[in-house]
Design an enzyme around this catalytic site. Structure first.
Site, PDB file in Angstrom:
ATOM      1  CB  SER A 234      33.454 -13.391 -22.417  1.00 31.70           C
ATOM      2  OG  SER A 234      34.527 -13.829 -23.534  1.00 31.70           O
ATOM      3  CE  LYS A 293      30.942 -19.165 -24.888  1.00 33.55           C
ATOM      4  NZ  LYS A 293      32.010 -20.023 -24.998  1.00 33.55           N
ATOM      5  CB  THR A 408      42.359 -14.095 -26.017  1.00 31.05           C
ATOM      6  OG1 THR A 408      42.648 -15.417 -26.870  1.00 31.05           O
ATOM      7  CG2 THR A 408      40.966 -14.115 -25.570  1.00 31.05           C
TER       8      THR A 408
HETATM    9  N1  PLP Z   1      30.792 -15.625 -29.119  1.00 31.86           N
HETATM   10  C1  PLP Z   1      31.282 -15.607 -28.311  1.00 31.86           C
HETATM   11  C2  PLP Z   1      31.197 -13.945 -27.797  1.00 31.86           C
HETATM   12  C3  PLP Z   1      32.201 -16.223 -27.564  1.00 31.86           C
HETATM   13  O1  PLP Z   1      32.862 -15.989 -26.515  1.00 31.86           O
HETATM   14  C4  PLP Z   1      32.213 -17.581 -28.015  1.00 31.86           C
HETATM   15  C5  PLP Z   1      32.967 -18.586 -27.528  1.00 31.86           C
HETATM   16  O2  PLP Z   1      33.656 -18.364 -26.384  1.00 31.86           O
HETATM   17  C6  PLP Z   1      31.396 -17.885 -29.158  1.00 31.86           C
HETATM   18  C7  PLP Z   1      30.660 -16.836 -29.784  1.00 31.86           C
HETATM   19  C8  PLP Z   1      31.392 -19.368 -29.822  1.00 31.86           C
HETATM   20  O3  PLP Z   1      30.299 -19.971 -29.115  1.00 31.86           O
HETATM   21  P1  PLP Z   1      30.606 -21.643 -29.006  1.00 31.86           P
HETATM   22  O4  PLP Z   1      31.663 -21.960 -27.798  1.00 31.86           O
HETATM   23  O5  PLP Z   1      29.177 -22.259 -28.921  1.00 31.86           O
HETATM   24  O6  PLP Z   1      31.024 -21.993 -30.400  1.00 31.86           O
END
Ligand code: PLP
Length: 449
Positions: A234, A293, A408
């Site tokens: 992302s 999301k 990040t």
């Molecule tokens: N996995 C990825 C690749 C993410 O980017 C995120 C959160 O941004 C998560 C898991 C965690 O998801 P959640 O926001 O539902 O805790």
């Protein structure tokens, strides 16, 4: 008696010298911790807790990595418009960094379903899944998610983070000797789950099938293996090579675990994700996703065969020992998943908006990074500048986009990450491009080559 706090150090314990370490081990969070280094004579001064916490924060500030949260309230029905609260006043802003990719948090069907569930069942679920917290909403949602991914079963968690953390750590305990092959850009929640499981981990180069193949070859064929990767990374917006990873997994007898957090709802027929789009969904053993999301509400899940789901349900502390999602949350997600199974309107609009934004940024000579997906990153390349650009957009142009800094993304790759939605109009895109153009000039930032 002198107390050294809840750490259990009392006057009779030896004094310790602590050393601060910093790093990026927790991905999104980064960390700073004090480690026990060596011993000093008994007695003496108390541990300087206050200054140690302050020094940890000062270190973050000195690197422009201290996070300041914008205090906003989104306006229902007007998303991406929101009110920003500052100095006891509120100002309108346009949100350009939300992961509510399809605006489903605002969808009338979702809001109606949540309202109805609150009227019918009240606010909270009242317990863990085992102790009265399994409502009919949870049961229906799990069946819907299993069907979405054509798997035998699905299991809900309180977030996507917890789904990854709880599942990966539990699999390591269930399969002694398990070796987890993890893409180097995997999300903090997967890294944390693998770390907590305490088993063997091999990190392969991002999306590099040759590196993965050679690492798989080096492990005994009979040993249990799992390949953990994402469908959409992302921060860069690139896709994982799902079919290629499945080929290797089949060749080497490994399980596959895909994080579809940025894929579900957005790609593939009925929004089942990138693996479905690539015709590889049935080849992936465990699919993990978020409900926060594209589906616009909150929670996480895994979908897999019945035995895997039953094992995680039965052995994962992160599933068992926590109160279940509120019924209204499950009801809202259910409405969202059902809507997005039948409707391509939101998906098509999102992808069209993302293409348009990328094109308009490139037309203005702004360094929009190559991204095959709906995510639109623009490179700044410096932490302090990235924060300053974000501040200028917020305070001078009423545009909210969060700076993305180390850990990040790597140092030197700091960026702004724009997430258009179907609700971002042409006018909003033009306003954003004009504002960025001005801020870029004012900060003397590099343009695209
Ligand atoms: N996995 C990825 C690749 C993410 O980017 C995120 C959160 O941004 C998560 C898991 C965690 O998801 P959640 O926001 O539902 O805790």
């Amino acid at each position: 008696m002198t107390r050294f706090g809840d750490a259990g150090l009392t006057k009779s314990a030896p004094m310790a010298i602590f050393r601060m370490e910093q790093g990026g081990g927790l991905g999104y969070l980064g960390w700073a911790r004090w480690t026990y280094q060596d011993k000093r004579p008994r007695g003496g001064m108390k541990f300087p807790y206050k200054s140690r916490f302050r020094e940890s924060l000062a270190a973050l500030r000195s690197e422009s990595r201290y996070r300041v949260f914008a205090d906003i309230v989104r306006r229902r029905g007007a998303y991406p418009q929101a009110s920003l609260y500052e100095n006891q006043q509120s100002h309108p802003v346009t949100v350009w960094c939300s992961n509510d990719y399809l605006g489903m948090s605002q969808h009338p069907k979702v809001i109606a379903a949540m309202r109805e569930a609150v009227e019918q069942a009240g606010a909270g679920s009242g317990g863990t899944r085992n102790i009265s917290g399994t409502t009919h909403y949870h049961v229906e949602l799990e069946a819907e998610l299993a069907a979405l991914h054509a798997k035998e079963a699905a299991l809900l968690f309180t977030s996507g983070f917890i789904s990854n953390d709880a599942t990966l750590s539990t699999l390591t305990r269930l399969l002694p000797g398990l070796v987890i092959f993890s893409d180097e850009l995997n999300h903090a929640s997967m890294i944390e789950g693998i770390r907590r499981g305490g088993g063997a981990k091999r990190v392969f180069r991002h999306n590099d099938l040759a590196d993965l193949a050679s690492q798989l070859k080096s492990v005994d064929r009979a040993q249990p293996k799992l390949i953990a990767f994402e469908s959409v990374y992302s921060m860069d917006g690139d896709f994982g090579p799902v079919a290629g990873i499945c080929d290797l997994a089949e060749e080497h007898g490994a399980l596959t675990y895909i994080d579809e957090v940025h894929g579900v709802g957005l790609y593939g027929p009925r929004g089942a994700g990138v693996a479905a789009r690539d015709g590889a969904m049935e080849r992936v053993d465990i699919i993990e996703g978020t409900l926060a999301k594209a589906f616009g509400v909150m929670g996480g899940y895994i979908a897999a065969n019945g035995d895997i789901i039953d094992c995680v349900r039965s052995f994962a502390p992160g599933f068992i020992f926590t109160t279940s999602l509120p019924p209204a949350v499950a009801a809202g997600v259910l409405a969202s998943v059902r809507h997005l199974k039948d409707s391509d309107v939101e998906r098509d609009a999102l992808h069209e908006r993302a293409q348009r934004l990328k094109r308009r940024l490139a037309d203005a000579g702004l360094p929009v990074m190559a991204s095959a997906s709906h995510i639109v990153p623009v490179l700044v390349g410096d932490a302090a500048l990235c924060k300053s650009v974000s501040d200028a957009l917020l305070h001078e142009h009423a545009i909210f986009v969060q700076p993305i800094n180390f850990p990040t993304v790597p140092r030197g790759a700091e960026r702004l990450r724009f997430t258009p939605s179907p609700n971002h109009t042409d006018d909003m895109i033009e306003t954003l491009v004009r504002a960025l153009d001005q801020v870029w000039t004012a900060h003397r930032l590099a343009r695209a080559a």
